[in-house]
Design a protein around this motif. Structure first.
Motif, short mmCIF file in Angstrom:
data_model
loop_
_atom_site.label_atom_id
_atom_site.label_comp_id
_atom_site.label_asym_id
_atom_site.label_seq_id
_atom_site.Cartn_x
_atom_site.Cartn_y
_atom_site.Cartn_z
N TYR A 163 -5.35 -8.44 3.15
CA TYR A 163 -4.48 -9.18 2.22
C TYR A 163 -3.78 -8.24 1.24
CZ TYR A 163 -7.75 -12.92 3.60
OH TYR A 163 -8.53 -13.81 4.30
N THR A 164 -2.65 -8.66 0.74
CA THR A 164 -2.02 -7.95 -0.38
C THR A 164 -2.79 -8.32 -1.64
OG1 THR A 164 -0.56 -9.78 -0.96
CG2 THR A 164 0.27 -8.22 0.69
N ARG A 165 -2.44 -7.65 -2.73
CA ARG A 165 -3.11 -7.94 -4.01
C ARG A 165 -2.92 -9.39 -4.41
NH1 ARG A 165 -5.59 -4.65 -8.44
NH2 ARG A 165 -7.50 -5.82 -8.22
N GLU A 184 -4.70 0.49 -10.02
CA GLU A 184 -3.97 0.89 -8.81
C GLU A 184 -3.27 2.24 -9.04
OE1 GLU A 184 -2.01 -2.48 -7.25
OE2 GLU A 184 -0.90 -1.32 -5.75
N ARG A 231 -13.09 2.21 -3.71
CA ARG A 231 -14.45 2.30 -4.23
C ARG A 231 -14.49 2.16 -5.76
NH1 ARG A 231 -19.98 2.07 -2.85
NH2 ARG A 231 -21.10 3.23 -4.43
N LEU A 243 -19.33 2.48 -8.58
CA LEU A 243 -18.91 1.45 -7.62
C LEU A 243 -18.07 0.37 -8.26
CD1 LEU A 243 -21.78 -0.94 -6.51
CD2 LEU A 243 -21.62 0.17 -8.71
N ALA A 244 -17.86 0.50 -9.58
CA ALA A 244 -16.85 -0.33 -10.24
C ALA A 244 -17.07 -1.83 -10.05
CB ALA A 244 -15.46 0.08 -9.77
N MET A 245 -18.33 -2.25 -10.09
CA MET A 245 -18.58 -3.70 -10.07
C MET A 245 -18.49 -4.28 -11.46
SD MET A 245 -21.62 -4.72 -7.47
CE MET A 245 -21.40 -6.49 -7.68
N TYR A 258 -9.34 -1.17 -6.97
CA TYR A 258 -8.34 -1.43 -5.93
C TYR A 258 -7.25 -0.36 -5.94
CZ TYR A 258 -4.87 -4.10 -3.25
OH TYR A 258 -3.96 -4.51 -2.32
N LYS A 259 -7.08 0.33 -4.82
CA LYS A 259 -6.08 1.40 -4.64
C LYS A 259 -6.30 2.59 -5.60
CE LYS A 259 -3.54 -0.90 -1.52
NZ LYS A 259 -3.77 -0.61 -0.10
N ASP A 278 -17.54 -0.71 2.16
CA ASP A 278 -16.60 -1.09 1.11
C ASP A 278 -15.32 -1.67 1.72
OD1 ASP A 278 -17.09 0.02 -2.00
OD2 ASP A 278 -18.31 1.01 -0.49
N MET A 279 -14.93 -1.18 2.91
CA MET A 279 -13.78 -1.75 3.61
C MET A 279 -14.15 -3.12 4.18
SD MET A 279 -12.25 1.26 5.99
CE MET A 279 -11.28 2.62 5.37
N GLU A 316 -9.28 -5.78 1.62
CA GLU A 316 -8.17 -4.93 1.14
C GLU A 316 -7.24 -4.49 2.27
OE1 GLU A 316 -9.70 -1.87 -1.50
OE2 GLU A 316 -10.53 -3.38 -2.84
N MET A 317 -7.74 -4.55 3.52
CA MET A 317 -6.87 -4.24 4.66
C MET A 317 -6.13 -5.49 5.13
SD MET A 317 -9.85 -2.25 6.75
CE MET A 317 -9.10 -0.93 7.68
N LYS A 361 -16.58 -4.57 -3.16
CA LYS A 361 -17.65 -4.95 -4.09
C LYS A 361 -17.34 -6.15 -4.96
CE LYS A 361 -14.92 -2.15 -6.42
NZ LYS A 361 -14.20 -0.99 -5.89
N ARG A 368 -4.26 8.48 7.34
CA ARG A 368 -4.44 7.32 6.46
C ARG A 368 -4.96 7.77 5.08
NH1 ARG A 368 -5.68 1.64 7.26
NH2 ARG A 368 -6.96 0.96 5.51
N PHE A 423 -14.57 6.39 -0.97
CA PHE A 423 -13.99 5.40 -0.06
C PHE A 423 -12.76 4.74 -0.69
CE2 PHE A 423 -18.52 4.34 1.62
CZ PHE A 423 -18.51 5.48 2.40
N GLU A 424 -11.89 4.23 0.16
CA GLU A 424 -10.75 3.43 -0.32
C GLU A 424 -11.26 2.30 -1.21
OE1 GLU A 424 -8.30 1.80 2.78
OE2 GLU A 424 -8.14 3.72 3.82
#
Lengths: 201, 468
Positions: free
Chosen positions: A48-50, B422, B437, B413-415, B440-441, A22-23, A45-46, A27, B323, B434-435
Motif C-alpha cells: 500500500y501507499t502511505r 520519511e 525498521r 524498532l520504533a514501536m 516508514y521509509k 518487518d516487511m 509497506e510493499m 511493527k 532495491r 531493514f526497510e
C-alpha cells in the motif's frame, strides 16, 4: 490447530531475497493482543501507499494473485524478528505454504505452530516453481504433504523433505503443548535431578 | 567420551527426553517476557485453563512499546494500543505470579540488558524470550535464543521447548583489534563475511584472542547479532571476566552455591578436538570500523569504502542490492564518508550498556553536535542510566546537544513515538537496517557507539579514528 490438507491453489512469485519479518508485517501492526486480523496488513509497506491505496504492481495486488495460497520466495525468507505476527498475517491472508531455498530459523518454526508448511528446495527447483508461479492464476500448484510433493501446473512433481514429527503434527492438527504435557512426569523427574545438580538455577 | 563443544555440553545438560529421530524436549532455565510477543500466549494459557509451570524462572519487563520521555508512568502518555499491551503484561505478571519490573522500577529496561544486570542470566543456562535478540545472553556461555509466541506459551505451560539440535559453528577472531574497532565492528564484519543466512541451522561459538579480550558488554554486543547472521544462538565460553561480572548480582548464587556453580561453569568450554560443522576465521587486526550501506545487516563495508553497484553481486542479491541502494537514496561509487545524516540514535540491546555510553561520550566530550541534528541517547536500563549520570556521561551528552532519555527499545524498532520520518537518515547503534525498521521509509546505517557520536558531530558518516 486445523489439519493440513492437500492444497491446489494459486502460487505467487516473490523472488526478492532476504524478505524480513518487518516487511511481512511492519511493527505498527504488532500492537494487537489478538492472533487474527493481520492478513490485511501482510506486506503492508510493499502493498500500500502511505495513504492506504494499493500499489498496483505489487504481486498480491494483481488480479491473478489475489487468491494466493502458496508463496514461492527468494532465499532466507522470514529473517529478522521473532514476531509470530508474520506467520499469523500470512495465514490470515490465506497462504498455507511458502517455498524457498532457505528460511530463517525462528520463522520456520513459527510456521509449523500455525498450520503453515514451509518447504525448502534447491535453487534449480525453486527456479522451476518460480517460473510456474509467474504464469498467474491458470498455473495452480498442488502441495501434497502426505506424499511430500509439489506438483506444478504442468504436472511435474517435485519431492521435498520435512521433519517427520512436524509433518505428523501438521497433518493431524496437533497442539504441541498438549503433547508435551503428556510428558509431565519426565519434566518432574528432570526438575528434581537438576535441583540436586544445579541448585542455583 | 568423544570431545564436545560448549553447545553440546549445555544441550546435553538440558535434555528432558529425546525421541529416536532426535526431537527433544529441552528444559528452559530462564524465560524472559516482554509486552509485545506475550499477550496471546498468556491468553492461550487462560483459554486452556493452564498455569505458568515455573513462575520463579519467568521474568517480565515492558520495553518495546514504552515511551522514553519523562512522565511515562502516566498511561496517558501512551497511545491506546501501546497502553493496552503494557497493561496486559502488568495484569499477566500479577495474575501468574512472575517476576516483574514495571516502568516505575529503576531496574526496568530492555529485557536483554535487565536479565544479565540482575543476575538472572548465568553460564550454562538455557534462556529464551519471545525476541530474536535473546542471543545476547550467550555472552555468558548460556544457550539463549528467540522464540515465537506459540513457543512462549509452550514454555510458560511446560518450562520446556520441543527442539532439534543445531549444528556447531565456530567463529574465531584471532589477534588484537586496532584502535577505534569495537565489538560492534566484529559482529558486523562477521555478518558481512557469512551473509545473513550464513548461520542458519547453526549455534555459533565465538572464540579467539580478540573475543577473550572483550568485556562482558562487548561480548553481549557480539552475541546479540548472532541472529542477524541467521544463527539460532551465539555463545562465548565463560571465563574470569564472566565470573567477575556475575558475582554479587542480585540473583547470582551466593556462598557455597557460588562455589558449586563455579565448579560446573569451569567445565563449560569446548574440548580439544571437538567437531565443528563450519568454521569462519577473521583476523582481528584486519577488522576496520564498519557501517552498513543497505537494508540488510550483511550490507557491511569499512567506513573507508564506497557504495557498491548492484552488478558487484551475484544471483538474487543483484536485485536486492538495486532495491536497497534506491531505498537508501545512494549512488554507486559514492564515498561512505560523504553520506549526510540527520539523526543519531545511541541505545538498544546491541549498544545500550554503560561501556557503549562511555565510548560515545569519549568522542563527544566538550563538543557540540552539528546544528539541526536530532540526536538521542536511550540507556538500556534505568540502572545504566543512573550509572551514566553518576559518571557524568549524561552531562556530556546533554552539553553536546543529545537528548537524554529513559530506558527502552525506542528507535531500534520504533514501536514507540521515537521514529524516523520519511526520508530521514540515521546513524544508529541498533541491530537492523531493514526497510521501514526505524520508521516508514526511514534510512538506517548501523554503526558502533563511537561512530554514531562522530557522525553526530560532523553530520556525515565519519571514521571515528579521525576523532580519537
Amino acid at each position: 490447530m486445523d489439519k493440513f490438507e492437500t492444497i491446489t491453489g494459486v502460487a505467487a512469485p516473490m523472488p526478492l531475497v532476504n524478505i524480513d519479518t518487518d516487511m511481512i508485517i511492519p511493527k505498527v501492526f504488532l500492537k494487537s493482543i489478538q492472533r487474527t486480523g493481520f492478513g490485511v496488513n501482510l506486506f503492508d509497506e510493499m502493498r500500500y501507499t502511505r495513504d492506504g491505496d494499493e500499489i498496483a504492481d505489487f504481486v498480491l495486488n494483481k488480479p491473478q494473485y489475489r487468491e494466493t495460497e502458496i508463496l514461492v520466495a527468494g532465499d532466507n525468507f522470514g529473517c529478522g524478528s521473532s514476531r509470530e505476527h508474520a506467520p499469523w498475517a500470512i495465514k490470515d491472508f490465506g497462504i498455507k505454504c511458502v517455498i524457498s531455498t532457505s528460511f530463517a530459523d525462528i520463522f520456520f518454526n513459527n510456521c509449523f505452530k500455525n498450520g503453515i508448511l514451509p518447504i525448502v528446495l534447491p535453487q534449480e527447483q525453486v527456479d522451476v516453481l518460480m517460473k510456474d508461479a509467474e504464469k498467474g492464476q491458470n498455473a495452480r500448484m498442488t502441495i501434497d504433504l502426505e506424499a511430500q510433493t509439489v506438483t506444478t501446473s504442468d504436472g511435474e512433481a517435485i519431492s521435498f523433505e520435512v521433519d517427520a514429527f512436524k509433518k505428523h503434527c501438521l497433518l493431524n492438527g496437533l497442539d504441541d503443548i498438549g503433547l508435551s504435557l503428556e510428558k509431565v512426569a519426565a519434566i518432574d523427574t528432570y526438575e528434581e535431578k537438576s535441583a540436586q545438580a544445579r541448585p542455583w538455577v | 567420551m568423544s570431545p564436545k563443544t560448549i553447545y553440546d555440553k549445555i544441550w546435553d545438560a538440558h535434555v528432558v527426553q529425546e525421541d529416536a529421530d532426535g526431537t527433544s524436549l529441552l528444559y528452559i532455565d530462564r524465560h524472559l517476557v516482554h509486552e509485545v510477543t506475550s499477550p496471546q500466549a498468556f491468553e492461550g494459557l487462560r483459554m486452556a485453563g493452564r498455569t505458568v509451570r515455573a513462575p520463579d524462572k519467568t521474568i517480565a519487563v515492558p520495553d518495546h512499546n514504552v515511551p522514553t520521555t519523562h512522565g511515562r508512568e502516566n498511561p496517558e502518555t501512551m497511545t491506546e494500543d501501546s497502553r493496552v499491551q503494557v497493561a496486559a503484561l502488568d495484569t499477566n505478571a500479577k495474575e501468574f505470579g512472575i517476576h516483574y519490573y514495571p516502568v516505575t522500577d529503576v531496574r526496568q529496561g530492555i529485557v536483554h540488558i535487565v536479565g544479565p544486570e540482575q543476575g538472572w542470566t548465568l553460564p550454562g543456562m538455557t534462556v529464551v524470550c519471545g525476541d530474536s535478540h535473546t542471543a545476547t545472553h550467550g555472552a555468558f556461555g548460556a544457550l539463549a535464543h528467540g522464540i515465537g509466541t506459540s513457543e512462549v506459551e509452550h514454555v510458560l505451560a511446560t518450562q520446556t521447548l520441543i527442539q532439534k539440535k543445531s549444528l556447531n559453528m565456530k567463529v574465531e577472531i584471532t589477534g588484537k583489534l586496532k584502535p577505534g574497532v569495537t565489538a560492534k565492528d566484529i559482529t558486523l564484519a562477521v555478518i558481512g563475511e557469512t551473509g545473513t543466512g550464513g548461520g542458519t541451522g547453526y549455534v555459533i561459538e565465538y572464540c579467539g584472542e580478540a573475543i577473550r579480550d572483550l568485556s562482558m558488554e562487548g561480548r553481549m554486543t557480539v552475541c546479540n547479532m548472532a541472529i542477524e547472521g541467521g544463527a539460532r544462538a551465539g555463545l562465548i565460553a565463560p571465563d574470569d571476566v564472566t565470573y567477575a561480572y556475575v558475582k554479587g548480582r542480585p540473583h547470582a548464587p551466593k556462598g557455597a552455591q557460588w562455589e558449586a556453580a563455579l565448579t560446573w561453569w569451569k567445565t563449560l568450554f569446548t574440548d580439544e578436538g571437538a567437531h565443528f560443522d563450519k568454521v569462519v576465521t577473521l583476523k582481528g587486526e584486519d577488522i576496520q570500523p564498519v557501517v552498513t550501506w543497505g537494508t540488510s545487516p550483511e550490507d557491511v563495508l569499512p567506513i573507508t569504502g564506497v557504495v557498491p553497484s548492484p552488478e558487484d553481486f551475484k544471483g538474487g542479491k543483484v536485485d536486492a542490492a538495486r532495491r536497497s541502494i534506491e531505498y537508501m537514496g545512494l549512488t554507486p561509487g559514492q564515498k561512505l564518508t560523504d553520506i549526510e545524516i540527520d539523526t543519531v540514535f545511541i541505545g538498544s540491546c546491541t549498544n545500550g550498556r554503560i561501556e557503549d555510553l562511555r565510548a560515545a561520550a569519549e568522542i563527544l566530550k566538550g563538543k557540540k553536535i552539528k546544528v539541526g541534528m536530532r540526536a538521542m541517547v536511550v540507556p538500556g536500563s534505568g540502572l545504566v542510566r543512573a550509572q551514566a549520570e553518576e559518571e557524568g556521561l549524561s552531562q556530556i551528552f546533554e552539553d553536546a546537544g543529545f537528548e537524554w532519555r529513559l530506558a527502552g527499545c525506542s528507535m531500534c524498532l520504533a514501536m514507540n513515538p521515537d521514529q524516523l520520518a520519511e526520508g530521514e537518515r540515521c546513524a544508529s547503534t541498533s541491530n537492523r537496517n531493514f526497510e521501514g525498521r526505524q520508521g516508514y521509509k526511514g534510512r538506517t546505517h548501523l554503526v558502533s557507539p563511537g561512530m554514531a557520536a562522530a557522525a553526530a558531530l560532523t553530520g556525515k558518516l565519519t571514521d571515528v579514528r579521525e576523532m580519537m
